[in-house]
Design an enzyme around this catalytic site. Sequence first.
Site, PDB file in Angstrom:
ATOM      1  N   SER A  95       0.830  -1.209   0.000  1.00  0.00           N
ATOM      2  CA  SER A  95       0.000   0.000   0.000  1.00  0.00           C
ATOM      3  C   SER A  95       0.863   1.257   0.000  1.00  0.00           C
ATOM      4  O   SER A  95       1.655   1.450  -0.913  1.00  0.00           O
ATOM      5  CB  SER A  95      -0.971  -0.018   1.189  1.00  0.00           C
ATOM      6  OG  SER A  95      -1.859  -1.099   1.059  1.00  0.00           O
ATOM      7  N   LYS A 136     -23.764  16.557   5.600  1.00  0.00           N
ATOM      8  CA  LYS A 136     -22.810  17.092   6.561  1.00  0.00           C
ATOM      9  C   LYS A 136     -22.568  16.043   7.660  1.00  0.00           C
ATOM     10  O   LYS A 136     -23.502  15.497   8.235  1.00  0.00           O
ATOM     11  CB  LYS A 136     -23.351  18.394   7.183  1.00  0.00           C
ATOM     12  CG  LYS A 136     -22.456  18.994   8.252  1.00  0.00           C
ATOM     13  CD  LYS A 136     -21.119  19.431   7.685  1.00  0.00           C
ATOM     14  CE  LYS A 136     -20.251  20.064   8.757  1.00  0.00           C
ATOM     15  NZ  LYS A 136     -18.905  20.395   8.246  1.00  0.00           N
TER      16      LYS A 136
END
Length: 312
Positions: free
Chosen positions: A123, A175
């Site tokens: 990764s 949100k």
Amino acid sequence: MTLEADAIVERRQLRRRLYFWRGITLLLAVGLVVAGGLYVGGDMSSKSGPHIARVTVSGMILSDAGQRKMLKDLASSDAVKAVIVAIDSPGGTTVGGEELYDGLRSLAEKKPVVATMGTLATSAGYMTAIATDRIFAERTSITGSIGVLFQYGSVGALMQKIGIEVKTVKSAPLKAEPSPFTYPEQPGAAAMIQRLVDDTYAWFVDIVAERRGLARTDALRLADGSIYSGRQALDLKLVDEIGGEDAAVAWLASAKGIDKDLKVVDWAPERPYAGFGIADRAMATVSHLIGIDLLAWNSEGRLDGLVSVWHP
């Protein structure tokens, strides 16, 4: 009289023991100071002459101001003739990997930089490797796992069952989403995170294709999250050569004209001593000598948000 004499003898014995332990404490303190002085002096001495720098990237890769400064110092040091990046990491945050990648690319514009893979370079650890000029892996090194993930939990259904409700007033539906308290999941939240992941993943695939000289379709095929052994990675052109530090030094000598007899010297980020007393500094110095970085706990990085990491 006998009791008084016994008390005097006992006080004298107690005083002797006190002097003994004070002496031991003083000797330990002097030893720590001398050890720290020898370490710092030896470290400065070894870095003053021409050498190959070894930078170790291990554990979780996080945003690290000390590391960024160290890479700039390496680039500006006339004594550093080349850099070996020794990687043993499962990855970390995407921002931490990006910062390290950019820092190594800037360094590679001024010095030869190679990577050696230890047990694990996956990764963001693989992202670190491709920033260098040449990648060396052991046959059984684990690498790859090219990709990005975003994980979050959900306890909303459980809270509904036990009668707990978290009320939220917000400016728009997405949100602070996804929220572990929202059940059912807010429409559009998963798609929003997927767009975020896809955008970062596309960048990761692009730099793999660019740095490894692969067609993007081939890079995309290899970037399905799979892990590879060093031998497999060599066949797939994800690494350049099987070998470790000796092989890296030999390549630097043959391809870059670096003196193969130069000493390889460890470089590490400077860690602030904020909040550390004299005893703490001495302990930190001794711990560094035995390979434990107590000051690394001051790192600014956190494993939040998007991560590029592999774990079984």
